[in-house]
Design a protein around this motif. Structure first.
Motif, PDB file in Angstrom:
ATOM      1  N   LEU A  96      -0.804  -3.455  12.268  1.00 24.11           N
ATOM      2  CA  LEU A  96      -0.822  -2.287  11.022  1.00 24.11           C
ATOM      3  C   LEU A  96      -1.350  -2.000  10.457  1.00 24.11           C
ATOM      4  N   SER A  97      -2.293  -3.446  10.080  1.00 18.12           N
ATOM      5  CA  SER A  97      -3.221  -2.633   8.983  1.00 18.12           C
ATOM      6  C   SER A  97      -4.303  -1.255   9.243  1.00 18.12           C
ATOM      7  N   VAL A  98      -4.098  -0.299   8.277  1.00 20.22           N
ATOM      8  CA  VAL A  98      -5.194   0.372   8.049  1.00 20.22           C
ATOM      9  C   VAL A  98      -6.616   0.651   8.337  1.00 20.22           C
ATOM     10  N   HIS A  99      -7.385  -0.726   8.300  1.00 17.96           N
ATOM     11  CA  HIS A  99      -8.643  -1.110   8.407  1.00 17.96           C
ATOM     12  C   HIS A  99      -8.809  -1.572  10.104  1.00 17.96           C
ATOM     13  N   THR A 100      -8.011  -2.010   9.952  1.00 18.40           N
ATOM     14  CA  THR A 100      -8.030  -2.780  11.594  1.00 18.40           C
ATOM     15  C   THR A 100      -7.747  -1.214  12.766  1.00 18.40           C
ATOM     16  N   ILE A 149      -7.217   6.236  -0.772  1.00 13.84           N
ATOM     17  CA  ILE A 149      -6.105   6.599  -0.567  1.00 13.84           C
ATOM     18  C   ILE A 149      -5.350   5.515  -0.084  1.00 13.84           C
ATOM     19  N   PHE A 150      -6.613   4.137  -0.183  1.00  8.79           N
ATOM     20  CA  PHE A 150      -5.894   3.503   0.576  1.00  8.79           C
ATOM     21  C   PHE A 150      -5.327   2.385  -0.378  1.00  8.79           C
ATOM     22  N   ARG A 151      -6.162   2.066  -1.788  1.00  8.13           N
ATOM     23  CA  ARG A 151      -6.212   1.587  -3.042  1.00  8.13           C
ATOM     24  C   ARG A 151      -5.831   1.758  -3.607  1.00  8.13           C
ATOM     25  N   HIS A 152      -5.180   3.166  -4.000  1.00  9.72           N
ATOM     26  CA  HIS A 152      -4.326   3.707  -5.274  1.00  9.72           C
ATOM     27  C   HIS A 152      -3.461   4.544  -4.162  1.00  9.72           C
ATOM     28  N   GLY A 212     -12.134 -12.824   3.592  1.00  7.38           N
ATOM     29  CA  GLY A 212     -10.266 -13.036   3.891  1.00  7.38           C
ATOM     30  C   GLY A 212     -10.156 -11.935   4.288  1.00  7.38           C
ATOM     31  N   LEU A 213     -10.817 -10.453   4.053  1.00  4.28           N
ATOM     32  CA  LEU A 213      -9.673  -9.613   5.107  1.00  4.28           C
ATOM     33  C   LEU A 213     -10.238  -9.515   6.099  1.00  4.28           C
ATOM     34  N   ILE A 214      -9.270  -8.531   6.279  1.00  3.38           N
ATOM     35  CA  ILE A 214      -9.230  -7.580   7.898  1.00  3.38           C
ATOM     36  C   ILE A 214      -9.994  -6.393   8.376  1.00  3.38           C
ATOM     37  N   PRO A 215     -10.203  -6.285   9.151  1.00  4.70           N
ATOM     38  CA  PRO A 215     -11.009  -6.508  10.694  1.00  4.70           C
ATOM     39  C   PRO A 215     -12.167  -7.236  10.563  1.00  4.70           C
ATOM     40  N   VAL A 216     -12.364  -8.302  11.552  1.00  3.42           N
ATOM     41  CA  VAL A 216     -13.187  -8.369  11.690  1.00  3.42           C
ATOM     42  C   VAL A 216     -13.550  -8.514  13.200  1.00  3.42           C
ATOM     43  N   ALA A 267     -17.794  -8.083   9.385  1.00  5.80           N
ATOM     44  CA  ALA A 267     -16.457  -8.127   8.254  1.00  5.80           C
ATOM     45  C   ALA A 267     -15.947  -6.853   7.555  1.00  5.80           C
ATOM     46  N   ASP A 268     -16.006  -5.619   8.246  1.00  4.30           N
ATOM     47  CA  ASP A 268     -15.716  -4.779   7.255  1.00  4.30           C
ATOM     48  C   ASP A 268     -15.915  -3.962   8.708  1.00  4.30           C
ATOM     49  N   SER A 269     -14.740  -2.759   8.255  1.00  4.35           N
ATOM     50  CA  SER A 269     -14.184  -1.506   9.402  1.00  4.35           C
ATOM     51  C   SER A 269     -14.947  -0.610   9.270  1.00  4.35           C
ATOM     52  N   THR A 270     -16.026  -0.342   8.310  1.00  5.09           N
ATOM     53  CA  THR A 270     -16.884   1.224   8.468  1.00  5.09           C
ATOM     54  C   THR A 270     -18.704   0.300   9.463  1.00  5.09           C
ATOM     55  N   ALA A 271     -17.991  -0.939   9.133  1.00  3.71           N
ATOM     56  CA  ALA A 271     -19.385  -1.383   8.989  1.00  3.71           C
ATOM     57  C   ALA A 271     -18.872  -1.268  10.732  1.00  3.71           C
ATOM     58  N   ILE A 295      -3.086 -12.878  10.805  1.00  2.00           N
ATOM     59  CA  ILE A 295      -2.192 -12.491   9.105  1.00  2.00           C
ATOM     60  C   ILE A 295      -2.805 -13.326   7.984  1.00  2.00           C
ATOM     61  N   PRO A 296      -4.114 -12.808   6.733  1.00  2.00           N
ATOM     62  CA  PRO A 296      -5.019 -13.584   6.337  1.00  2.00           C
ATOM     63  C   PRO A 296      -3.417 -13.654   5.166  1.00  2.00           C
ATOM     64  N   VAL A 297      -2.631 -12.913   5.254  1.00  2.00           N
ATOM     65  CA  VAL A 297      -2.150 -13.249   4.167  1.00  2.00           C
ATOM     66  C   VAL A 297      -0.876 -14.334   4.050  1.00  2.00           C
ATOM     67  N   ILE A 298      -0.844 -14.879   5.304  1.00  2.00           N
ATOM     68  CA  ILE A 298       0.035 -15.997   6.059  1.00  2.00           C
ATOM     69  C   ILE A 298      -1.238 -17.398   5.854  1.00  2.00           C
TER      70      ILE A 298
HETATM   71  N1  LIG Z   1     -13.369  -2.778   3.328  1.00  2.00           N
HETATM   72  C1  LIG Z   1     -12.641  -3.482   3.899  1.00  2.00           C
HETATM   73  C2  LIG Z   1     -10.757  -3.486   3.730  1.00  2.00           C
HETATM   74  C3  LIG Z   1     -10.047  -4.415   4.453  1.00  2.00           C
HETATM   75  C4  LIG Z   1      -8.740  -4.099   4.373  1.00  2.00           C
HETATM   76  O1  LIG Z   1      -8.715  -3.642   2.341  1.00  2.00           O
HETATM   77  N2  LIG Z   1      -8.193  -4.827   4.655  1.00  2.00           N
HETATM   78  C5  LIG Z   1      -7.253  -5.630   4.130  1.00  2.00           C
HETATM   79  C6  LIG Z   1      -5.749  -4.851   5.879  1.00  2.00           C
HETATM   80  S1  LIG Z   1      -5.743  -3.350   5.697  1.00  2.00           S
HETATM   81  C7  LIG Z   1      -6.593  -6.497   4.298  1.00  2.00           C
HETATM   82  O2  LIG Z   1      -6.985  -7.443   4.868  1.00  2.00           O
HETATM   83  N3  LIG Z   1      -5.530  -7.238   3.595  1.00  2.00           N
HETATM   84  C8  LIG Z   1      -5.006  -8.723   3.499  1.00  2.00           C
HETATM   85  C9  LIG Z   1      -5.696  -9.567   1.926  1.00  2.00           C
HETATM   86  O3  LIG Z   1      -5.621  -8.663   1.586  1.00  2.00           O
HETATM   87  O4  LIG Z   1      -4.929 -10.623   1.978  1.00  2.00           O
HETATM   88  C10 LIG Z   1     -12.648  -2.754   4.798  1.00  2.00           C
HETATM   89  O5  LIG Z   1     -12.634  -1.659   5.858  1.00  2.00           O
HETATM   90  O6  LIG Z   1     -12.272  -3.418   6.509  1.00  2.00           O
END
Ligand SMILES: N[C@@H](CCC(=O)N[C@@H](CS)C(=O)NCC(=O)O)C(=O)O
Length: 227
Positions: free
Chosen positions: A9-13, A104-107, A51-55, A64-68, A33-36
């Motif tokens: 359900l991740s926006v960026h994945t 939109i995502f961040r705020h 540490g963020l998703i997606p990869v 390791a960045d959705s736009t990239a 699930i990076p937070v677990i």
């Molecule tokens: N700029 C990054 C942002 C990625 C991002 O914020 N991912 C969130 C999920 S949508 C995440 O990994 N959250 C888990 C955490 O904060 O531990 C991208 O576009 O991939």
């Protein structure tokens, strides 16, 4: 085969997944699930320096960045482009992608997700209603008003689906999964735009694939019936 690591359900994945589906790229999806703690693979720190998703893994190449990831897939698989050929449209599509992630995502979506899902369901921290109310009354009108003013047709940019639509709509999927709504009276163009984009076959497939996870988390899917 391409591997996308993330959460259904991740926006960026979802941005990476929809781009792969639109381009008919075979991909494998690995749930991370990076937070677990304990869930990420042993080499997670190397795969995802933030540490963020997606990869994405493509052979021994990782990003390791959705736009990239989306821009890499665009260059590697130019058929079914997600970026317009026209230079100004190209710039505008990148702008909406940046606005989707940075504003939109961040705020809006991230604080609502943290307050209503991560806090109460994962970290045992109750929802801070003041934070939710503040986001809904201060950020939401700015974002919805801006998008309402920008929408003039079926797509945000040009006459085909682009990264702009993928990135913006992906945020609104999660916003609505959380049970928040788009006031059709106040934002008629935004509401119609999102209904039409959600009917796109690539989005429908991505959303169908994530359904078991979304159901398991007790999130709302009824807004999809209208699409
Ligand atoms: N700029 C990054 C942002 C990625 C991002 O914020 N991912 C969130 C999920 S949508 C995440 O990994 N959250 C888990 C955490 O904060 O531990 C991208 O576009 O991939």
């Amino acid at each position: 085969m391409l591997t996308i690591h993330g959460v259904p359900l991740s926006v960026h994945t979802r941005k990476a997944i929809i781009t792969a589906i639109l381009k008919k790229i075979d991909y494998r999806f690995e749930v991370v699930i990076p937070v677990i703690p304990g869930n990420p693979p042993a080499n997670w720190g190397t795969l995802s320096p933030t540490g963020l998703i997606p990869v994405m893994e493509d052979g021994d190449f990782t990003l390791a960045d959705s736009t990239a990831i989306c821009l890499y897939l665009e260059k590697k698989h130019p058929a079914s482009p997600v970026l317009p050929a026209d230079v100004k449209d190209f710039g505008r599509a990148l702008w909406f992608d940046a606005y989707a992630g940075g504003t939109i995502f961040r705020h809006l979506v991230h604080p609502l997700f943290v307050q209503t899902v991560v806090g109460p369901n994962i970290n045992n921290v109750p929802t801070d209603k003041a934070v939710v109310d503040n986001v809904l009354t201060s950020m939401r009108p700015k974002i919805f008003g801006y998008l309402e003013q920008q929408i003039s047709g079926k797509y945000l940019v040009g006459d085909a689906m682009t990264l702009a639509d993928i990135a913006v709509s992906s945020n609104f999927v999660v916003y609505q999964y959380l049970g928040f709504e788009i006031d059709r009276g106040q934002y008629p163009k935004l509401a119609k735009y999102l209904r039409d984009i959600l009917a796109n076959a690539a989005l429908q497939r991505a959303l169908a694939d994530e359904k078991p996870f979304v159901d398991q988390m007790g999130l709302k899917r009824d807004f999809l019936a209208a699409a």
